[in-house]
Design a protein around this motif. Structure first.
Motif, mmCIF file in Angstrom:
data_model
loop_
_atom_site.group_PDB
_atom_site.id
_atom_site.type_symbol
_atom_site.label_atom_id
_atom_site.label_comp_id
_atom_site.label_asym_id
_atom_site.label_seq_id
_atom_site.Cartn_x
_atom_site.Cartn_y
_atom_site.Cartn_z
ATOM 1 N N GLU A 279 0.906 -1.162 0.106
ATOM 2 C CA GLU A 279 -0.005 0.018 -0.029
ATOM 3 C C GLU A 279 0.888 1.226 -0.036
ATOM 4 O O GLU A 279 2.168 1.207 0.321
ATOM 5 C CB GLU A 279 -1.017 -0.003 1.268
ATOM 6 C CG GLU A 279 -1.989 -1.067 1.206
ATOM 7 C CD GLU A 279 -1.289 -2.361 1.927
ATOM 8 O OE1 GLU A 279 0.034 -2.328 2.436
ATOM 9 O OE2 GLU A 279 -1.666 -3.392 1.903
ATOM 10 N N GLY A 280 0.272 2.336 -0.238
ATOM 11 C CA GLY A 280 0.823 3.542 -0.374
ATOM 12 C C GLY A 280 2.141 3.656 -1.340
ATOM 13 O O GLY A 280 1.972 3.210 -2.465
ATOM 14 N N TYR A 284 5.588 1.310 -4.917
ATOM 15 C CA TYR A 284 6.453 2.041 -6.113
ATOM 16 C C TYR A 284 7.728 1.918 -5.605
ATOM 17 O O TYR A 284 8.810 1.752 -6.574
ATOM 18 C CB TYR A 284 6.117 3.498 -5.874
ATOM 19 C CG TYR A 284 4.774 3.979 -6.251
ATOM 20 C CD1 TYR A 284 4.159 3.383 -7.404
ATOM 21 C CD2 TYR A 284 3.788 4.575 -5.463
ATOM 22 C CE1 TYR A 284 2.669 3.712 -7.845
ATOM 23 C CE2 TYR A 284 2.361 5.109 -5.609
ATOM 24 C CZ TYR A 284 2.028 4.417 -6.728
ATOM 25 O OH TYR A 284 0.659 4.865 -7.142
ATOM 26 N N LEU A 285 8.311 1.851 -4.376
ATOM 27 C CA LEU A 285 9.743 1.694 -4.091
ATOM 28 C C LEU A 285 10.047 0.403 -4.336
ATOM 29 O O LEU A 285 11.379 0.069 -4.708
ATOM 30 C CB LEU A 285 9.689 2.057 -2.338
ATOM 31 C CG LEU A 285 9.539 3.398 -1.911
ATOM 32 C CD1 LEU A 285 9.401 3.622 -0.633
ATOM 33 C CD2 LEU A 285 10.261 4.540 -2.718
ATOM 34 N N VAL A 286 9.473 -0.578 -3.966
ATOM 35 C CA VAL A 286 9.672 -1.996 -4.268
ATOM 36 C C VAL A 286 9.972 -2.316 -5.616
ATOM 37 O O VAL A 286 10.913 -2.964 -6.166
ATOM 38 C CB VAL A 286 8.626 -3.024 -3.744
ATOM 39 C CG1 VAL A 286 8.942 -4.427 -4.129
ATOM 40 C CG2 VAL A 286 8.649 -3.059 -2.324
ATOM 41 N N ALA A 287 9.065 -1.701 -6.499
ATOM 42 C CA ALA A 287 9.231 -1.898 -8.151
ATOM 43 C C ALA A 287 10.164 -1.276 -8.601
ATOM 44 O O ALA A 287 10.969 -1.631 -9.437
ATOM 45 C CB ALA A 287 7.687 -1.347 -8.802
ATOM 46 N N GLY A 364 5.267 8.023 -6.078
ATOM 47 C CA GLY A 364 4.965 7.372 -7.102
ATOM 48 C C GLY A 364 3.333 7.418 -7.521
ATOM 49 O O GLY A 364 3.039 7.360 -8.620
ATOM 50 N N GLY A 365 2.603 8.049 -6.506
ATOM 51 C CA GLY A 365 1.357 8.328 -6.837
ATOM 52 C C GLY A 365 0.432 8.300 -5.538
ATOM 53 O O GLY A 365 0.950 8.081 -4.342
ATOM 54 N N TRP A 372 -1.518 1.882 -10.321
ATOM 55 C CA TRP A 372 -0.172 0.921 -10.390
ATOM 56 C C TRP A 372 0.965 1.346 -10.991
ATOM 57 O O TRP A 372 2.017 1.276 -10.814
ATOM 58 C CB TRP A 372 -0.880 -0.314 -10.867
ATOM 59 C CG TRP A 372 -1.073 -0.262 -12.610
ATOM 60 C CD1 TRP A 372 -2.191 0.151 -13.098
ATOM 61 C CD2 TRP A 372 -0.026 -0.319 -13.673
ATOM 62 N NE1 TRP A 372 -2.193 0.209 -14.228
ATOM 63 C CE2 TRP A 372 -0.928 -0.257 -14.765
ATOM 64 C CE3 TRP A 372 1.184 -0.522 -13.948
ATOM 65 C CZ2 TRP A 372 -0.443 0.057 -16.042
ATOM 66 C CZ3 TRP A 372 1.741 -0.439 -15.208
ATOM 67 C CH2 TRP A 372 1.073 -0.435 -16.196
ATOM 68 N N MET A 373 0.771 2.331 -11.940
ATOM 69 C CA MET A 373 1.815 3.094 -12.845
ATOM 70 C C MET A 373 2.552 4.068 -11.834
ATOM 71 O O MET A 373 1.625 5.173 -11.414
ATOM 72 C CB MET A 373 1.543 3.780 -14.106
ATOM 73 C CG MET A 373 2.425 4.085 -14.831
ATOM 74 S SD MET A 373 2.129 4.869 -16.445
ATOM 75 C CE MET A 373 1.934 3.355 -17.250
#
Length: 754
Positions: A279-280, A284-287, A364-365, A372-373
């Protein structure tokens, strides 16, 4: 007589029969038979021993989670089906190891790996349907966990016995103990000592105390029954009793002093916490980290197999500051439910340490599970006028000259007439400035402050589009279909991400030494290595003088130009605003001597899969780069620098001659002088429609120079940067102070924003 004789003969027959039975079942024969049976059993066992190999590990035993950590070591997230992180005994305190041996198998260091009596008892109980009754050694439990399964069958018990003997012969005791501690299930979804230490005490295994280790060792007998958070009063009593049993055994074996034992207090485990999810910003950080590892040569399959401990460069405090800045400066002002424009707004940001290349914060958003992007790494929006400093950098680096032969520098004069056709280009181009405003002769510094499109369109022709692109790629931008070598490129018409632009601006900040944003600090895995193909900070890609001169120009943008919302006396900053064609994206790219950060807004209609205008965001007219992005940047930077910094830019600025004619910046609406346009007579800048309006050939971009600027811009908005690309506008709005540019050198900064 007859009857008596019959009885006598019967008695003699019975005696004879009894004697025959005794002769057949003599003690010698019984003992011999027993030995024969034992020999046959031993022979059979030997045959089984030869036939049963040590199998490969079962699938679940080798599965691990990937553990992602902040730069300070705190766990950010775990990914994977099994919550396990395998650690060696060197990461486990010795007294914690001994607690496990004391709990499960005091003779572990001396036995042959099996407990025949315990195994026999287990086999008997299995045959009688009584289930598991214990008695297994640590080696046997390790074998069951690592090589076999949990089925309670005779064949599985026999295999366990055989394999345990072989494993004990082939492996040293420390390896067996480590395997046991790493494969055991501790409850709360935790497999292995490291996951258990985090689940029950919120620490790594290497930080466990004797008391904590004794509880975890006790827990293995009945994980659910002894879990303090869910245990019944009876279960808690049993857990504490087992804890005492472990410590007493340690004293008995000489592994714990009696005085230390007396000082031990039962440490109640923490309440269960859900494993960090995606979440949150976490997703984004993991991706981003995973993508960076793939880019550096680690296959996605190897990463997904698990077992990695990945430490990010993300600074937990700065990450929190960035999220809060977006929430306070943007999200709190949006009405995503009832306002159609607000519902389409997407924010993205990347913050980099220019000295190390470390990505210290990323936005990331709204949340990886909702959008997701990642808006931080997407490259489908134009960076707009944040590209203009790169045009200037290329001109400086290559010693470019104007059409009149003047060397390009901060003080070089250009014609700021709106829709002025560029000279010296085979591709016609005549961009319109913001609000179709003409400025007449202006210095490069003022053109940068106000982001005057016509100036940079001519400058890219003077510097040559191919050379400008080469410089941009060297600084860190990525090539793509929209990166076309033509004058329109000056307005940032290619695609770029906040990640890319943060690297570019960090390189300028770092005096021209290439900075490649990196989010992975380290990645460790037994049997695999992670090595970078290039260092985060590399060789110089443009001269220090060129980079520093651009920085000098950008300090003017923050102090006296469109980026004034980022100005404060708390720190010194350089930056550039940008707003793309039709206001589909808005950017602020800026840096201090210690931090380079790029913030962008994107208009996205996710349902229709298209880009839309940001105009009307939060009912504020044009959502230009000098508005929301600059305010987010300023809010975040102030917090990330702990309220400010005394650091100042150490600049080596290129010297250029002062303008040979009066600087017209104090009255930009006056007619330009005769020399404002080197090849043709000047026209009235306040009446651009009187100029011949150039047309484009079919080979040029389809956007025409007469498209009107977006409506809805408040007339009293001093933050309007108007950094529109293409031909729908340009320039960063008016100078909010009305002062002429000062060349970007140090000067008094504005007081902090309220």
């Amino acid at each position: 007589m007859g009857r008596a004789g019959a009885r006598e003969r019967g008695a003699r027959g019975a005696k004879t029969e009894g004697a025959g039975i005794r002769r057949f079942f003599t003690w010698k024969k019984l003992l011999g038979g027993f030995f024969v049976i034992c020999l046959l059993a031993m022979g059979a066992f030997y045959v089984v021993y030869l036939l049963v190999p040590v199998p490969s590990a079962n699938a679940q035993a080798t599965m691990q989670s990937n553990v992602y950590r902040y730069s300070n070591g705190k766990i950010l997230a775990r990914t994977g089906e099994i919550n396990r992180e395998i650690v060696g005994l060197d990461k486990i305190p010795d007294d914690v190891e001994k607690a496990f041996v004391a709990a499960e198998n005091k003779t572990f260091y001396e036995d042959a790996g099996v407990d025949f009596m315990g195994t026999a008892r287990g086999l008997l109980n299995t045959l009688q349907g009584k289930g598991k009754q214990g008695g297994s050694t640590i080696t046997q439990q390790y074998v069951k966990n690592y090589y076999l399964d949990q089925d309670q069958t005779v064949s599985r018990k026999l295999k366990e016995l055989v394999i345990s003997l072989k494993v004990d012969q082939r492996m040293d005791k420390d390896a067996i103990l480590a395997g046991y501690m790493n494969t055991s299930y501790y409850g709360r979804g935790a497999y292995g000592i490291q996951a258990a230490a985090q689940a029950y005490y919120g620490v790594d295994a290497e930080k466990l105390t004797v008391s904590q280790g004794a509880y975890l060792a006790a827990l293995l007998q009945a994980p659910n029954q002894y879990d303090w958070a869910i245990a019944t009063p009876t279960g808690r009593d049993l857990a504490r009793e087992r804890w005492n049993y472990v410590l007493d055994n340690m004293v008995e074996e000489g592994w714990l002093d009696r005085s230390e034992r007396a000082a031990q207090k039962f440490q109640v485990p923490q309440k269960p916490k859900a494993a960090p999810g995606m979440e949150g910003q976490t997703g984004y950080l993991v991706a981003a980290a995973k993508q960076e590892m793939v880019d550096q040569g680690i296959s996605e399959k190897d990463i997904d197999a698990g077992g990695w401990t990945i430490t990010l460069n993300i600074d937990e405090k700065r990450q929190k500051e960035l999220v809060e800045a977006v929430d306070e400066q943007l999200e709190a002002r949006l009405d995503r439910k009832d306002n159609k424009v607000d519902a389409t707004v997407q924010a993205g940001a990347t913050s980099v340490d220019p000295k190390t290349g470390s990505v210290v914060a990323l936005y990331g958003g709204a949340g990886a599970t909702e959008h997701w992007m990642s808006n931080a790494t997407r490259r489908d929006y134009q960076p707009a006028s944040t590209f203009k400093p790169l045009v200037f950098a290329s001109a400086l680096e290559n010693g470019a000259e104007t059409q009149d032969g003047d060397e390009i520098g901060l003080n070089t004069l250009y014609d700021g007439t709106s829709r002025r056709p560029v000279e010296g280009s085979e591709t016609p181009f005549a961009p319109q400035n913001e609000d179709d405003r003409s400025y007449g002769p202006v210095t490069v510094q003022e053109a940068m402050n106000k982001s005057i499109n016509s100036v940079f369109a001519q400058m890219i022709v003077d510097a040559e589009p191919a050379e400008v692109k080469k410089t941009a790629l060297a600084l860190g931008m990525k090539d793509g279909d929209g990166f076309v070598e033509q004058p329109a490129m000056s307005l940032g018409t290619m695609g770029a991400s906040t990640w890319d632009m943060a690297g570019v601006y960090a390189t300028l900040d770092n005096h021209g030494k290439k900075v490649t944003p990196t989010i992975v600090k380290s990645a460790e895995h037994k049997g695999r290595t992670f090595e970078r193909t290039e260092p985060p900070v590399g060789e110089r890609v443009i001269s220090r003088e060129s980079a520093d001169t651009v920085t000098a120009a950008l300090t003017g943008v923050v102090r006296n130009g469109s980026g004034h919302e980022a100005s404060t006396s708390a720190y010194q900053a350089a930056g550039k605003t940008g707003t793309s064609e039709n206001n589909k994206s808005a950017w602020f790219a800026g840096y201090t001597p210690e931090l380079a950060t790029v913030v962008a807004l994107f208009g996205e209609d996710a349902d229709k899969g298209r880009q839309v205008t940001l105009t009307g965001t939060a009912n504020s007219g044009r959502a230009n780069g000098g508005g929301f992005p600059a305010r987010i940047w300023a809010d975040y930077t102030l917090g990330a620098l702990d309220g400010g910094s005394d650091a100042r830019f150490d600049l080596d600025v290129a010297e250029t001659a002062a303008p040979s004619r009066p600087d017209p910046t104090t009255s930009p609406t006056e007619e330009p002088s005769e020399s404002a346009s080197p090849t043709e007579e000047p026209t009235e800048t306040e009446s651009p429609t009187e100029e011949p309006t150039p047309t484009r050939t079919p080979s040029t971009p389809t956007r025409t120079p007469t498209i009107p600027t977006p409506t809805g811009t408040p007339t009293d908005d001093p933050t309007d940067d108007g950094d529109t690309t293409g031909t729908t506008g340009g320039g960063d709005g008016g100078d909010p102070t009305g002062d002429p540019a000062d060349g970007g050198t140090e000067g008094d900064l504005k007081p902090p924003r309220p």
